[in-house]
Motif scaffolding. Sequence first.
Motif, PDB file in Angstrom:
ATOM      1  N   LYS A   1       0.665  -1.257  -0.131  1.00 10.65           N
ATOM      2  CA  LYS A   1      -0.001  -0.050  -0.062  1.00 10.65           C
ATOM      3  C   LYS A   1       0.899   1.326   0.100  1.00 10.65           C
ATOM      4  N   ILE A   2       0.587   2.190  -1.002  1.00  8.06           N
ATOM      5  CA  ILE A   2       1.316   3.269  -1.098  1.00  8.06           C
ATOM      6  C   ILE A   2       0.580   4.510  -0.924  1.00  8.06           C
ATOM      7  N   PRO A   3       1.086   5.560   0.115  1.00 14.76           N
ATOM      8  CA  PRO A   3       0.385   6.901   0.281  1.00 14.76           C
ATOM      9  C   PRO A   3      -0.163   7.285  -1.182  1.00 14.76           C
ATOM     10  N   SER A   4      -1.411   7.780  -1.300  1.00 12.04           N
ATOM     11  CA  SER A   4      -1.760   8.466  -2.453  1.00 12.04           C
ATOM     12  C   SER A   4      -2.397   9.548  -2.235  1.00 12.04           C
ATOM     13  N   MET A   5      -2.408  10.682  -3.138  1.00 11.16           N
ATOM     14  CA  MET A   5      -3.161  11.826  -2.886  1.00 11.16           C
ATOM     15  C   MET A   5      -3.295  12.488  -4.352  1.00 11.16           C
ATOM     16  N   GLU A   6      -4.261  13.553  -4.349  1.00 10.36           N
ATOM     17  CA  GLU A   6      -4.628  14.025  -5.754  1.00 10.36           C
ATOM     18  C   GLU A   6      -4.167  15.743  -5.902  1.00 10.36           C
ATOM     19  N   ILE A   7      -3.567  15.944  -6.902  1.00 10.38           N
ATOM     20  CA  ILE A   7      -3.352  17.361  -7.111  1.00 10.38           C
ATOM     21  C   ILE A   7      -4.214  17.870  -8.427  1.00 10.38           C
ATOM     22  N   GLN A   8      -4.994  18.832  -8.366  1.00  7.86           N
ATOM     23  CA  GLN A   8      -5.836  19.254  -9.526  1.00  7.86           C
ATOM     24  C   GLN A   8      -5.197  20.227 -10.322  1.00  7.86           C
ATOM     25  N   LEU A   9      -4.856  20.114 -11.629  1.00  2.00           N
ATOM     26  CA  LEU A   9      -4.095  20.952 -12.693  1.00  2.00           C
ATOM     27  C   LEU A   9      -4.938  22.297 -12.972  1.00  2.00           C
ATOM     28  N   GLN A  10      -4.436  23.345 -13.111  1.00  7.20           N
ATOM     29  CA  GLN A  10      -5.160  24.644 -13.543  1.00  7.20           C
ATOM     30  C   GLN A  10      -4.069  25.591 -13.765  1.00  7.20           C
ATOM     31  N   PRO A  11      -3.990  26.383 -14.908  1.00  5.59           N
ATOM     32  CA  PRO A  11      -2.916  27.223 -15.457  1.00  5.59           C
ATOM     33  C   PRO A  11      -2.952  28.089 -14.293  1.00  5.59           C
ATOM     34  N   GLY A  12      -1.562  28.616 -13.940  1.00 12.96           N
ATOM     35  CA  GLY A  12      -1.144  29.189 -12.880  1.00 12.96           C
ATOM     36  C   GLY A  12      -0.726  28.676 -11.421  1.00 12.96           C
ATOM     37  N   ARG A  13      -1.350  27.453 -11.450  1.00 18.19           N
ATOM     38  CA  ARG A  13      -0.998  26.441 -10.107  1.00 18.19           C
ATOM     39  C   ARG A  13       0.282  26.202 -10.244  1.00 18.19           C
ATOM     40  N   ASP A  14       1.154  26.204  -9.230  1.00 16.97           N
ATOM     41  CA  ASP A  14       2.487  25.717  -9.077  1.00 16.97           C
ATOM     42  C   ASP A  14       2.524  24.298  -8.954  1.00 16.97           C
ATOM     43  N   ILE A  15       2.233  23.315  -9.573  1.00 17.19           N
ATOM     44  CA  ILE A  15       2.024  21.821  -9.642  1.00 17.19           C
ATOM     45  C   ILE A  15       3.632  21.352  -8.915  1.00 17.19           C
ATOM     46  N   ALA A  16       4.663  21.736  -9.695  1.00 16.79           N
ATOM     47  CA  ALA A  16       5.924  21.214  -9.209  1.00 16.79           C
ATOM     48  C   ALA A  16       6.109  21.664  -7.685  1.00 16.79           C
ATOM     49  N   GLY A  17       5.754  22.815  -7.381  1.00 16.46           N
ATOM     50  CA  GLY A  17       5.996  23.461  -5.880  1.00 16.46           C
ATOM     51  C   GLY A  17       5.102  22.854  -5.061  1.00 16.46           C
ATOM     52  N   LEU A  18       3.750  22.143  -5.619  1.00 18.58           N
ATOM     53  CA  LEU A  18       2.941  21.357  -4.588  1.00 18.58           C
ATOM     54  C   LEU A  18       3.535  19.897  -4.288  1.00 18.58           C
ATOM     55  N   ILE A  19       4.237  19.488  -5.367  1.00 14.13           N
ATOM     56  CA  ILE A  19       4.765  18.273  -5.294  1.00 14.13           C
ATOM     57  C   ILE A  19       5.985  18.189  -4.514  1.00 14.13           C
ATOM     58  N   GLU A  20       6.625  19.134  -4.469  1.00 11.55           N
ATOM     59  CA  GLU A  20       7.653  19.451  -3.444  1.00 11.55           C
ATOM     60  C   GLU A  20       7.329  19.350  -2.067  1.00 11.55           C
ATOM     61  N   ALA A  21       6.326  20.306  -1.806  1.00  9.13           N
ATOM     62  CA  ALA A  21       5.604  20.678  -0.414  1.00  9.13           C
ATOM     63  C   ALA A  21       5.058  18.918   0.096  1.00  9.13           C
ATOM     64  N   ALA A  22       4.572  18.097  -0.949  1.00 13.30           N
ATOM     65  CA  ALA A  22       3.904  16.982  -0.621  1.00 13.30           C
ATOM     66  C   ALA A  22       5.209  16.120  -0.233  1.00 13.30           C
ATOM     67  N   ALA A  23       6.122  15.965  -0.933  1.00 12.17           N
ATOM     68  CA  ALA A  23       7.374  15.298  -0.616  1.00 12.17           C
ATOM     69  C   ALA A  23       7.965  15.497   1.033  1.00 12.17           C
ATOM     70  N   ASN A  24       8.022  17.178   0.961  1.00 10.74           N
ATOM     71  CA  ASN A  24       8.601  17.492   2.402  1.00 10.74           C
ATOM     72  C   ASN A  24       7.519  17.019   3.535  1.00 10.74           C
ATOM     73  N   ASN A  25       6.343  16.970   3.245  1.00  6.92           N
ATOM     74  CA  ASN A  25       5.021  16.631   4.230  1.00  6.92           C
ATOM     75  C   ASN A  25       5.306  15.262   4.516  1.00  6.92           C
ATOM     76  N   TRP A  26       5.307  14.527   3.418  1.00  7.67           N
ATOM     77  CA  TRP A  26       5.694  12.814   3.738  1.00  7.67           C
ATOM     78  C   TRP A  26       6.833  12.625   4.534  1.00  7.67           C
ATOM     79  N   TYR A  27       7.933  13.299   4.526  1.00 12.75           N
ATOM     80  CA  TYR A  27       9.047  13.196   5.071  1.00 12.75           C
ATOM     81  C   TYR A  27       8.925  13.466   6.593  1.00 12.75           C
ATOM     82  N   LEU A  28       8.260  14.503   6.868  1.00  8.90           N
ATOM     83  CA  LEU A  28       8.222  14.969   7.953  1.00  8.90           C
ATOM     84  C   LEU A  28       7.219  13.915   8.932  1.00  8.90           C
TER      85      LEU A  28
END
Length: 306
Positions: A259-286
């Motif tokens: 079982k792998i933790p899973s989450m959803e990120i919705q795409l929209q012009p102007g959203r910093d998707i790469a930044g949100l993925i970085e935030a998700a990675a940091n949050n997982w680590y914490l």
Amino acid sequence: MKRLTIDQVARRFSLNVLVGEQHLQSEIKQPGAHRPGLEFVGHFDFFPTERIQVLGKKEITYLHKLSHRERKMRIRNIVQYHPPCFIVTAGEDGLTYLTEHCIKENIPLLVTKEPVATTEFVAQLDAYMVKELAPEMAVHGVCVNVFGIGILLRGDSGVGKSETAHTLIGRGHRLVADDIVVLKKLSAQTLLGTHDEKTKEFLALRSIGLLNVVRSYGQKAFQNETRIALEINLTKWEKDALYNDLEQEPAYTDYMGIKIPSMEIQLQPGRDIAGLIEAAANNWYLRQQGYSAAEDFYSRLAPEFS
């Protein structure tokens, strides 16, 4: 489970073949090498006959000290079980007796080009065989390594997975696989993500075409494999579909029983998707360190309501 042959092992570790070259296509069915010890003194109750048998300096020295008759008996007792092959890490000197038995029983005998530390060699051999013989599956997606954390990006074709990976590479992160991600189950808790060799180092971008990320951005842009820690599903924007809860309910995706933790990120012009993925990675680590930002926040509010 993939097919692994003695020939593949020989080429991977640059082994010399002393005898049994015609049997190098024999299949190895059991991962993990074995150093016979108790078997030399007649104990065969737990002898792993389907594993590669590795003889190091300790085993070869012991055999050399035996009389000719006793040595012949000890070797014959082992080769009669027909293990896939023998690998000697202590050099080729004085192996005539072992060669004779391997020829008679059609068992390949291989040696390292130079004497090496047997413990280290066995560790490398075991790691290689575990990966090669691990159950695997292929999924459509992109695999990246962000801050040392393996992330599997999923989503419909054309949603922007590869473009997001390209942005992450620009931020110093690494591509592992694009389009086809090969998942290997190394243990009950370990899921490895890698490429299928044909797509290695390639990233396909709509309107641009294929990029070789190593040639374009250097070796730092690519990683051969990574342990999958998090799955992120990239989906099209749906108005009012996002939640503003301080902490989301945990969700998981099952891959081969892991079982792998899973989450959803919705795409929209102007959203910093790469930044949100970085935030998700940091949050997982914490979270792995035992910290929850939501719990920390609630603890600060508690005195106001007590």
